[in-house]
Write a protein that holds these residues in place. Structure first.
Motif, PDB file in Angstrom:
ATOM      1  N   LEU A  90      -7.085   5.381   0.108  1.00 16.44           N
ATOM      2  CA  LEU A  90      -6.074   4.422  -0.318  1.00 16.44           C
ATOM      3  C   LEU A  90      -5.841   3.386   0.776  1.00 16.44           C
ATOM      4  O   LEU A  90      -5.852   2.180   0.519  1.00 16.44           O
ATOM      5  CB  LEU A  90      -4.787   5.174  -0.657  1.00 16.44           C
ATOM      6  N   ALA A 129      -6.942  -0.637   0.623  1.00 23.34           N
ATOM      7  CA  ALA A 129      -5.955  -1.709   0.759  1.00 23.34           C
ATOM      8  C   ALA A 129      -6.363  -2.680   1.862  1.00 23.34           C
ATOM      9  O   ALA A 129      -6.283  -3.907   1.694  1.00 23.34           O
ATOM     10  CB  ALA A 129      -4.581  -1.116   1.043  1.00 23.34           C
ATOM     11  N   ARG A 157       0.548  -2.658  -8.025  1.00 23.96           N
ATOM     12  CA  ARG A 157       0.293  -4.102  -8.044  1.00 23.96           C
ATOM     13  C   ARG A 157       1.248  -4.805  -8.986  1.00 23.96           C
ATOM     14  O   ARG A 157       1.821  -5.852  -8.647  1.00 23.96           O
ATOM     15  CB  ARG A 157      -1.149  -4.394  -8.467  1.00 23.96           C
ATOM     16  N   ASN A 161      -9.041   0.541  -6.633  1.00 28.44           N
ATOM     17  CA  ASN A 161      -8.064  -0.305  -7.317  1.00 28.44           C
ATOM     18  C   ASN A 161      -7.972  -0.024  -8.812  1.00 28.44           C
ATOM     19  O   ASN A 161      -7.003  -0.437  -9.460  1.00 28.44           O
ATOM     20  CB  ASN A 161      -8.388  -1.785  -7.095  1.00 28.44           C
ATOM     21  N   LEU A 206       0.839  -1.213   0.000  1.00 28.44           N
ATOM     22  CA  LEU A 206       0.000   0.000   0.000  1.00 28.44           C
ATOM     23  C   LEU A 206       0.867   1.252   0.000  1.00 28.44           C
ATOM     24  O   LEU A 206       0.454   2.301  -0.521  1.00 28.44           O
ATOM     25  CB  LEU A 206      -0.997  -0.016   1.161  1.00 28.44           C
ATOM     26  N   ALA A 226      -2.630   2.517  -8.478  1.00 27.85           N
ATOM     27  CA  ALA A 226      -2.853   1.219  -7.837  1.00 27.85           C
ATOM     28  C   ALA A 226      -2.437   0.087  -8.762  1.00 27.85           C
ATOM     29  O   ALA A 226      -1.822  -0.900  -8.333  1.00 27.85           O
ATOM     30  CB  ALA A 226      -4.318   1.079  -7.440  1.00 27.85           C
ATOM     31  N   TRP A 246       1.757   1.894  -3.529  1.00 32.28           N
ATOM     32  CA  TRP A 246       0.623   2.556  -4.170  1.00 32.28           C
ATOM     33  C   TRP A 246       0.659   4.051  -3.860  1.00 32.28           C
ATOM     34  O   TRP A 246       0.514   4.891  -4.771  1.00 32.28           O
ATOM     35  CB  TRP A 246      -0.665   1.914  -3.670  1.00 32.28           C
TER      36      TRP A 246
END
Length: 205
Positions: free
Chosen positions: A158, A162, A196, A187, A16, A192, A19
């Motif tokens: 955010l 997560a 990932r 997401n 996270l 994001a 991100w």
């Protein structure tokens, strides 16, 4: 101020923070730390005595704990507009939900996952009360949408996305109205998706 360096593991809460960093559109470096000996080594404990990830180094500054890292980055890089200014009325909700997600919600989910139950009369001693209280509170918070502070996405969204996404995937958080939709909308953000991909690639290597 020198650059940003994140110490993380692709199968950790550091995802996270990645991100969050991607949302900033600011260069940063990642140092991947393996679980086990490396994470508990004297070298890494000199960075974070807890021997845990993530840890963020920004110049001469060290920030640990995911919520603290997110709050620091949101304030330090205001151009990303991930935190309402101090004099903005939305700041109250932003701080409330960021630390609710990192505190009561995470504690309640962890306790439930580990099968820990308070004895009758002990819930008043717990910061999170009960998992059901936390989920009821969160369900109500998401009714106003689309984000916790109204129409503007913040670091609180955010962090919550997560947490919720992981819990829904693992089955440690029950599906409630609005939960899956909130996670899906967060997401879908390009930052994001980049985070990932970065972590998935590191986990596969």
């Amino acid at each position: 101020m020198h650059g940003l360096t994140l110490y993380s593991n692709p199968q950790s809460r550091g995802r996270l923070v990645h991100w969050m960093l991607e949302e900033l559109h600011t260069p940063y470096e990642t140092v991947w730390i393996d679980y086990g000996e490396e994470m508990k080594s004297p070298h890494y404990r000199a960075i974070n005595p807890m021997g845990k990830v993530p840890a963020l180094v920004h110049g001469d500054l060290l920030i640990t704990e995911c919520a603290a890292i997110c709050a620091y980055l949101a304030d330090r890089f205001p151009r990303a507009q991930l935190a309402p200014p101090v004099d903005d009325p939305r700041r109250a909700a932003y701080l409330r939900w960021l630390f609710f997600s990192a505190g009561p919600l995470e504690q309640a989910v962890t306790a439930n996952t580990l099968g820990w139950r308070a004895e009758p009369g002990q819930e008043r001693m717990l910061g999170f009360g009960s998992l059901n209280d936390c989920l009821d509170t969160l369900e109500q918070a998401l009714l106003g949408g689309p984000w916790l502070c109204g129409d503007h996405f913040t670091a609180a969204d955010l962090y919550l996305a997560a947490q919720l996404g992981w819990g829904l995937m693992q089955g440690s958080i029950e599906a409630r109205p609005g939960f899956a939709e909130f996670v899906a909308a967060a997401n879908a953000r390009p930052a994001a998706e980049r985070a990932r991909a970065l972590n998935d690639q590191a986990a596969a290597s």
